[in-house]
Write an enzyme that holds these catalytic residues in place. Structure first.
Site, short mmCIF file in Angstrom:
data_model
loop_
_atom_site.label_atom_id
_atom_site.label_comp_id
_atom_site.label_asym_id
_atom_site.label_seq_id
_atom_site.Cartn_x
_atom_site.Cartn_y
_atom_site.Cartn_z
N TYR A 40 43.67 39.69 43.16
CA TYR A 40 43.67 38.52 42.79
C TYR A 40 45.20 37.80 42.60
O TYR A 40 44.92 37.11 41.77
CB TYR A 40 43.04 37.87 41.32
N CYS B 150 57.89 23.74 38.41
CA CYS B 150 57.82 22.86 37.61
C CYS B 150 56.97 22.37 36.72
O CYS B 150 55.42 21.38 37.41
CB CYS B 150 58.38 21.78 38.75
N GLU B 151 56.81 23.13 36.58
CA GLU B 151 55.43 23.44 35.72
C GLU B 151 55.36 23.65 34.46
O GLU B 151 56.18 25.23 33.87
CB GLU B 151 54.16 23.88 36.37
N GLU C 229 29.81 47.18 45.02
CA GLU C 229 31.38 45.83 45.61
C GLU C 229 32.22 45.97 44.63
O GLU C 229 32.65 44.53 44.00
CB GLU C 229 30.95 44.67 45.92
N ARG D 1 38.41 44.77 41.96
CA ARG D 1 39.66 44.83 40.95
C ARG D 1 39.84 45.80 40.80
O ARG D 1 41.23 46.44 40.79
CB ARG D 1 39.25 44.15 39.80
N1 LLP Z 1 30.93 40.64 45.17
C1 LLP Z 1 30.35 38.91 44.62
C2 LLP Z 1 29.49 39.06 44.90
C3 LLP Z 1 31.73 39.16 44.12
O1 LLP Z 1 31.66 37.38 43.51
C4 LLP Z 1 33.14 39.17 43.39
C5 LLP Z 1 34.27 38.88 42.79
C6 LLP Z 1 33.08 41.58 43.60
C7 LLP Z 1 32.12 41.66 44.31
C8 LLP Z 1 34.01 41.88 43.20
O2 LLP Z 1 34.82 41.80 41.68
P1 LLP Z 1 35.57 42.59 40.91
O3 LLP Z 1 35.70 44.10 41.31
O4 LLP Z 1 36.53 42.13 41.84
O5 LLP Z 1 35.22 42.06 39.51
N2 LLP Z 1 39.78 35.56 40.91
C9 LLP Z 1 39.49 36.14 39.87
C10 LLP Z 1 38.39 36.74 40.01
C11 LLP Z 1 37.14 35.99 40.75
C12 LLP Z 1 36.12 37.48 40.54
C13 LLP Z 1 34.94 36.70 42.21
N3 LLP Z 1 33.84 37.49 42.52
C14 LLP Z 1 40.52 36.87 38.35
O6 LLP Z 1 41.65 36.78 39.27
O7 LLP Z 1 40.34 37.43 37.58
#
Ligand code: LLP
Length: 455
Positions: free
Chosen positions: A405, A376-377, A305, A308
């Site tokens: 994100y 404003c921060e 999955e 990013r």
């Molecule tokens: N699968 C599940 C169950 C997840 O919780 C996530 C990300 C992914 C796949 C995808 O992960 P990736 O390949 O994107 O690393 N908001 C944070 C990132 C939170 C990720 C949450 N879960 C940021 O901006 O760094």
């Protein structure tokens, strides 16, 4: 001094996550930055700023890299899913689906987006540590796979699956107890995590599920975290998952799907050096094969999955530079017309970004500035201490690596509307998400009658 950012076309065309810029970034004869044939400062002029820009070819290249590597390294069947929490929209869903990806969704909104984009429901999985009855019900009615995170999900399904002839297709999520080096807020696989069943509960849960006719267990799921540069934790994960596959088989659930989650990091700044998509898939595939062989298990269908690493590098954000404030001997603030509402990552995770001027990407740098947002921060700073060439109010600033994100975590703090999104390809730009207007933000306000009289 040298130029403001290391413009490195084609550093790694086969793995977009290893580049600072989208793949189709060029400099035109006037020295301006061009993305897939579109002059970035012209896009800023045409669509206004802040503006999110996505490069379609970069998204497709990321998808292809995953698909090609899965075919190359994994001898069994596989299905990559795009983690749509990274950036969910109709157009992105259509692009990744046309590249052979399914979707991972975590809410009714993301699920509706996937369904409306025409993603086959058998290629959608619903996650979440606190799914609502509505979310579970929508997923069940559409035949989407539901990833069971806890016993509450099972109780909800028991209420919802009235037709016991059509059991809900489920996967079981567990916490593999693996530590990895990333920001503590985006680590999920360690024991103290809100997601999934603990390893020592699994046997009991698997036995319970065996008795529940409204559930059809098809697979197992685990995810260890995000923006990970190490490969070792993914190797360890394969072996923990294979142990659970074996346990599941021994209890009488010979499940076919193994979903190892996402997590591969990207290059946000020059010194970041994430593994390539090919290297990540190779380690995951080889480790799953090895772990299954040593336990004499049939090879499962391998699911992963990525979020990013598929979308972040394809995106950049355009801002217009406005005011500046020079504090002699301390720092110079340069303010832009967006900030923590369109990119909350710096203030949330102290994330670092790379930027340059859209029309002078290669000019010699003359000043160290701090790019501040307009909120404003005091903490609303997008980039601290960046070297830039001379610039003036009205110039377009480009921040790279914002495809993941950013819009999905954006807010209306200070009642600031969300930016538009354009998708570029072959010299053409298409608006794919409209800019919010300040009036839109009043749509959900309700004034009770007794306030009307107050004028
Ligand atoms: N699968 C599940 C169950 C997840 O919780 C996530 C990300 C992914 C796949 C995808 O992960 P990736 O390949 O994107 O690393 N908001 C944070 C990132 C939170 C990720 C949450 N879960 C940021 O901006 O760094």
């Amino acid at each position: 001094m040298t130029n403001s950012f290391a413009y490195q076309p084609g550093l790694d065309f086969s793995s977009p996550n290893r580049n600072l810029t989208p793949l189709n970034t060029n400099i035109d004869s006037y020295g301006r930055l061009v993305l897939s044939g579109c002059i970035l400062s012209e896009l800023a002029y045409r669509y206004g700023t802040p503006l999110y820009v996505l490069d379609e070819d970069t998204i497709r290249a990321g998808c292809k890299a995953y698909r090609v590597a899965l075919n190359k390294y994994y001898p069994g069947n596989s299905l990559p899913l795009y983690a749509s929490k990274a950036n969910s929209s109709l157009v992105i869903s259509k692009i990744v689906s046309s590249e052979g990806f399914g979707l991972d969704v975590v809410s009714e909104g993301e699920l509706l987006t996937a369904l409306n984009a025409g993603i086959p429901s058998k290629n959608i999985v619903l996650h979440g540590n606190n799914k609502s009855d509505r979310e579970i019900s929508l997923a069940y009615k559409n035949g989407t796979t539901i990833v069971i995170d806890n016993e509450h999900d099972i109780y909800c399904l028991e209420k919802i699956v009235s037709n016991k002839e059509k059991p809900a297709r489920i996967m079981l999520r567990f916490t593999p107890g693996i530590e990895c080096h990333t920001h503590e807020y985006i680590r999920t696989g360690h024991l103290d995590s809100k997601f999934g069943f603990d390893l020592d509960e699994l046997e009991r849960i698997l036995i319970d599920i065996k008795k529940l006719k409204f559930l059809d267990l098809t697979g197992l799921h685990a995810h260890i975290g995000s923006q990970i540069f190490e490969l070792e934790p993914h190797r360890d994960l394969a072996s923990v998952m294979a142990d659970v596959l074996k346990l599941s088989r021994d209890i009488g659930h010979p499940v076919n799907d193994l979903n190892v989650g996402g997590g591969l990091g990207i290059r946000y700044i020059e010194s970041d050096d994430p593994p390539s998509i090919d290297a990540w898939v190779k380690v995951v595939s080889d480790s799953v094969v090895k772990a299954c062989e040593s336990r004499k298990l049939k090879l499962p269908r391998l699911m992963c999955e990525p979020g990013r690493s598929l979308i972040a590098t394809s995106g950049l954000t355009l801002y217009t530079i406005g005011s500046s404030k020079k504090i002699p001997g301390i720092r110079t603030y340069l303010s832009v017309d967006g900030g923590m509402s369109d990119n909350p990552r710096p203030i949330t995770y102290q994330s670092l970004y790379t930027a340059c001027l859209a029309d002078y990407p290669l000019s010699s740098v003359t000043q160290k500035v701090t790019i501040a947002g307009k909120h404003c921060e005091s903490g609303d700073v997008l980039i601290k201490d960046i070297q830039l060439p001379p610039c003036k109010s009205g110039d377009t600033l480009v921040v790279f690596g914002t495809g993941a994100y950013n819009i999905s975590m954006s807010s209306n703090y200070n009642r600031i509307p969300k930016p538009a999104v354009v998708l570029v390809k072959n010299g053409a730009a298409d608006l794919v998400q409209r800019r919010e207007q300040p009036e839109d933000l009043l749509r959900y306000d309700v004034l009770p009658d007794r306030f009307q009289a107050l004028g």
